[in-house]
Design an enzyme around this catalytic site. Structure first.
Site, PDB file in Angstrom:
ATOM      1  N   SER A 167       0.997  -1.498   0.632  1.00 47.62           N
ATOM      2  CA  SER A 167      -0.094   0.058  -0.307  1.00 47.62           C
ATOM      3  C   SER A 167       0.898   1.164   0.252  1.00 47.62           C
ATOM      4  CB  SER A 167      -1.011  -0.070   1.493  1.00 47.62           C
ATOM      5  OG  SER A 167       0.139  -0.290   2.229  1.00 47.62           O
ATOM      6  N   HIS A 220      -2.527  -2.487  -6.242  1.00 50.21           N
ATOM      7  CA  HIS A 220      -2.870  -2.800  -5.074  1.00 50.21           C
ATOM      8  C   HIS A 220      -4.160  -2.797  -5.224  1.00 50.21           C
ATOM      9  CE1 HIS A 220      -3.823   0.242  -1.569  1.00 50.21           C
ATOM     10  NE2 HIS A 220      -3.302  -0.876  -1.217  1.00 50.21           N
ATOM     11  N   GLU A 224      -5.389  -0.564  -8.274  1.00 50.72           N
ATOM     12  CA  GLU A 224      -4.430   0.768  -8.687  1.00 50.72           C
ATOM     13  C   GLU A 224      -3.546  -0.475  -9.551  1.00 50.72           C
ATOM     14  OE1 GLU A 224      -4.559   4.137  -5.600  1.00 50.72           O
ATOM     15  OE2 GLU A 224      -3.430   1.966  -4.865  1.00 50.72           O
ATOM     16  N   ASN A 248      -4.361   5.807  -0.734  1.00 52.90           N
ATOM     17  CA  ASN A 248      -3.901   6.067   0.663  1.00 52.90           C
ATOM     18  C   ASN A 248      -3.445   7.356   0.514  1.00 52.90           C
ATOM     19  OD1 ASN A 248      -4.785   3.682   1.539  1.00 52.90           O
ATOM     20  ND2 ASN A 248      -3.225   2.899   0.344  1.00 52.90           N
TER      21      ASN A 248
HETATM   22  N1  3HC Z   1     -14.974 -10.527   2.710  1.00 55.26           N
HETATM   23  C1  3HC Z   1     -16.322 -11.266   1.045  1.00 55.26           C
HETATM   24  N2  3HC Z   1     -17.395 -10.790   1.067  1.00 55.26           N
HETATM   25  C2  3HC Z   1     -17.767  -9.682   2.176  1.00 55.26           C
HETATM   26  C3  3HC Z   1     -17.335  -9.256   3.581  1.00 55.26           C
HETATM   27  C4  3HC Z   1     -15.616  -9.682   3.663  1.00 55.26           C
HETATM   28  N3  3HC Z   1     -14.241  -9.792   4.146  1.00 55.26           N
HETATM   29  N4  3HC Z   1     -17.240  -8.480   3.815  1.00 55.26           N
HETATM   30  C5  3HC Z   1     -18.560  -8.479   3.287  1.00 55.26           C
HETATM   31  N5  3HC Z   1     -18.489  -8.461   2.201  1.00 55.26           N
HETATM   32  C6  3HC Z   1     -19.828  -8.841   1.063  1.00 55.26           C
HETATM   33  C7  3HC Z   1     -20.745  -9.143   1.854  1.00 55.26           C
HETATM   34  O1  3HC Z   1     -21.008 -10.892   1.689  1.00 55.26           O
HETATM   35  C8  3HC Z   1     -22.291  -8.388   0.898  1.00 55.26           C
HETATM   36  O2  3HC Z   1     -22.996  -9.466  -0.174  1.00 55.26           O
HETATM   37  P1  3HC Z   1     -23.654  -9.345  -1.046  1.00 55.26           P
HETATM   38  O3  3HC Z   1     -23.670  -7.719  -1.539  1.00 55.26           O
HETATM   39  O4  3HC Z   1     -23.555  -9.999  -2.256  1.00 55.26           O
HETATM   40  O5  3HC Z   1     -24.879  -9.892  -0.393  1.00 55.26           O
HETATM   41  C9  3HC Z   1     -20.882  -6.754   1.221  1.00 55.26           C
HETATM   42  O6  3HC Z   1     -19.885  -7.080   1.191  1.00 55.26           O
HETATM   43  C10 3HC Z   1     -22.273  -6.242   2.218  1.00 55.26           C
HETATM   44  O7  3HC Z   1     -21.954  -6.805   2.952  1.00 55.26           O
HETATM   45  P2  3HC Z   1     -22.535  -6.485   4.818  1.00 55.26           P
HETATM   46  O8  3HC Z   1     -23.778  -6.384   4.169  1.00 55.26           O
HETATM   47  O9  3HC Z   1     -22.976  -7.251   5.607  1.00 55.26           O
HETATM   48  O10 3HC Z   1     -22.021  -5.351   5.055  1.00 55.26           O
HETATM   49  P3  3HC Z   1     -21.638  -4.167   4.649  1.00 55.26           P
HETATM   50  O11 3HC Z   1     -22.992  -3.608   3.464  1.00 55.26           O
HETATM   51  O12 3HC Z   1     -21.658  -2.864   5.448  1.00 55.26           O
HETATM   52  O13 3HC Z   1     -20.679  -3.721   3.096  1.00 55.26           O
HETATM   53  C11 3HC Z   1     -18.006  -3.046   3.922  1.00 55.26           C
HETATM   54  C12 3HC Z   1     -19.053  -4.332   4.465  1.00 55.26           C
HETATM   55  C13 3HC Z   1     -18.354  -3.931   1.923  1.00 55.26           C
HETATM   56  C14 3HC Z   1     -16.962  -3.692   4.395  1.00 55.26           C
HETATM   57  C15 3HC Z   1     -18.148  -1.645   3.254  1.00 55.26           C
HETATM   58  O14 3HC Z   1     -18.980  -1.616   4.567  1.00 55.26           O
HETATM   59  C16 3HC Z   1     -17.495  -0.855   2.967  1.00 55.26           C
HETATM   60  O15 3HC Z   1     -17.556  -0.628   1.852  1.00 55.26           O
HETATM   61  N6  3HC Z   1     -16.249  -0.556   3.897  1.00 55.26           N
HETATM   62  C17 3HC Z   1     -15.810   0.716   4.069  1.00 55.26           C
HETATM   63  C18 3HC Z   1     -14.207  -0.772   2.900  1.00 55.26           C
HETATM   64  C19 3HC Z   1     -13.319   0.267   2.762  1.00 55.26           C
HETATM   65  O16 3HC Z   1     -13.544   1.249   2.548  1.00 55.26           O
HETATM   66  N7  3HC Z   1     -12.348  -0.785   2.305  1.00 55.26           N
HETATM   67  C20 3HC Z   1     -10.978   0.484   1.552  1.00 55.26           C
HETATM   68  C21 3HC Z   1      -9.794   0.050   2.869  1.00 55.26           C
HETATM   69  S1  3HC Z   1      -8.537   0.409   2.398  1.00 55.26           S
HETATM   70  C22 3HC Z   1      -7.260  -0.077   1.265  1.00 55.26           C
HETATM   71  O17 3HC Z   1      -7.631  -1.583   2.085  1.00 55.26           O
HETATM   72  C23 3HC Z   1      -6.630   0.299   1.014  1.00 55.26           C
HETATM   73  C24 3HC Z   1      -5.465  -0.354   2.226  1.00 55.26           C
HETATM   74  O18 3HC Z   1      -4.194  -0.034   1.512  1.00 55.26           O
HETATM   75  C25 3HC Z   1      -5.523  -0.102   3.317  1.00 55.26           C
END
Ligand code: 3HC
Length: 294
Positions: A119, A140, A152, A190
């Site tokens: 990242s 990424h 990315e 990021n």
């Molecule tokens: N693995 C696989 N699928 C997952 C999952 C996981 N860990 N967590 C949730 N899901 C799926 C669910 O099964 C559901 O699928 P569906 O639409 O087919 O039913 C879908 O995602 C939505 O899940 P939920 O209904 O349980 O929960 P939410 O609607 O709250 O969504 C979330 C969960 C997708 C994690 C949402 O809260 C979100 O988008 N959060 C922000 C995540 C984000 O910003 N990520 C980037 C982080 S930064 C990064 O990764 C970069 C690094 O370098 C730091």
């Protein structure tokens, strides 16, 4: 020739997600961890995800078995000797990455592309531990990998443009929207996300508002799926802390400097959801309880 044989190094949160989307896209995947229990844990989390998709009706049961059959776990790095591309998602520390790439370089044939899911660590620096800086790129992904639609693709000044395009095609095949970027710490996401997350911690530290009110502000005021402190717990406070240190080292800008509260929480082991405690207490994971950290 499209990239068919994919190696994934690391089967934690990110590696298992990458292995899953690669196998779902039809690639033949070998995923490697350092010990058999870690291989098992990673493969189990993939199986759980696939089973959930079948339950929801978004995946056919027969396809689930075909996907699983395309996935093989290993602890042996030598198993990467016939791979077209190795995507690395091991620990986010430069010495470990350099040691890994140096060993991998001796095992893989000349055509193998090396792609890091880092990242924030400079791609160029990792490429120097190999004899193939022209076949070295960044790929990424975002957590959770099967859900987040972005990847990315990062080129260095030494990356062969054809290799870059092959990686772009692979990212697209994985079902992701590809954005193209250059080798600057933090890339696009990021670079924008980390100062925002750090500012949320500064706001908490300065007593601007409570954990819940900061999160609700960005969720309900800006339509973000998670507030910044929930997102910090989700990504991991330790991970974000390391990223901010690398980015501060790269740019020497205050906006990338870690606030003291974040450092204290990492020192205390309050690393977020995976540790059971961060800005929230996850004793009951279904009902996280905001902590008073002011
Ligand atoms: N693995 C696989 N699928 C997952 C999952 C996981 N860990 N967590 C949730 N899901 C799926 C669910 O099964 C559901 O699928 P569906 O639409 O087919 O039913 C879908 O995602 C939505 O899940 P939920 O209904 O349980 O929960 P939410 O609607 O709250 O969504 C979330 C969960 C997708 C994690 C949402 O809260 C979100 O988008 N959060 C922000 C995540 C984000 O910003 N990520 C980037 C982080 S930064 C990064 O990764 C970069 C690094 O370098 C730091």
């Amino acid at each position: 020739m499209p990239l068919e044989k994919v190696g994934v190094a690391g089967c934690g949160l990110m590696g298992s997600g990458i292995a899953q989307v690669a196998a779902q896209s039809g690639c033949e995947v070998i995923v490697r961890e350092v010990s058999a229990p870690l291989v098992e844990k990673g493969l189990q989390s993939i199986e759980k995800n696939l089973a959930r998709q079948v339950e929801k009706g978004t995946l056919q049961a027969a396809d689930r078995h075909k996907i699983r059959a395309r996935l093989k776990g290993t602890t042996n790095l030598e198993d990467f000797k016939d791979r077209d591309i190795v995507i690395e998602a091991i620990i986010e520390q430069l010495p470990a990455k350099k040691e890994f790439y140096s060993a991998l370089d001796k095992i893989c044939p000349k055509h193998t592309i090396f792609a890091s899911n880092t990242s924030s660590i400079p791609i160029t620096e990792m490429a120097t531990s190999t004899t193939r800086p022209d076949r070295f790129i960044g790929m990424h992904f975002f957590n959770p990998v099967p859900v987040m639609k972005l990847v990315e693709i990062i080129r260095t000044i030494a990356t062969d443009p054809k290799v870059f395009e092959e990686a772009v095609a692979l990212g697209t095949r994985f079902g992701k929207t590809v954005v193209r970027t250059t080798d600057r710490s933090g890339f696009i996401v990021n670079r924008l996300l980390v100062p925002y997350l750090l500012d949320a911690v500064r706001a908490l530290e300065e007593g601007v508002a409570s954990v819940e009110d900061i999160d609700n502000s960005m969720k309900l005021g800006c339509g973000h799926p998670m507030g910044p402190l929930t997102l910090l717990d989700f990504v991991g406070l330790d991970t974000t802390y390391y990223i901010s240190q690398i980015m501060f080292d790269e740019f020497k800008e205050k906006r990338f400097a870690s606030p003291p509260l974040l450092k204290r929480m990492v020192l205390a082991g309050w690393n977020g959801r995976k540790a059971g405690r961060g800005f929230y207490d996850y004793s009951d994971p279904a009902k996280p309880k905001a902590l008073d950290l002011r």
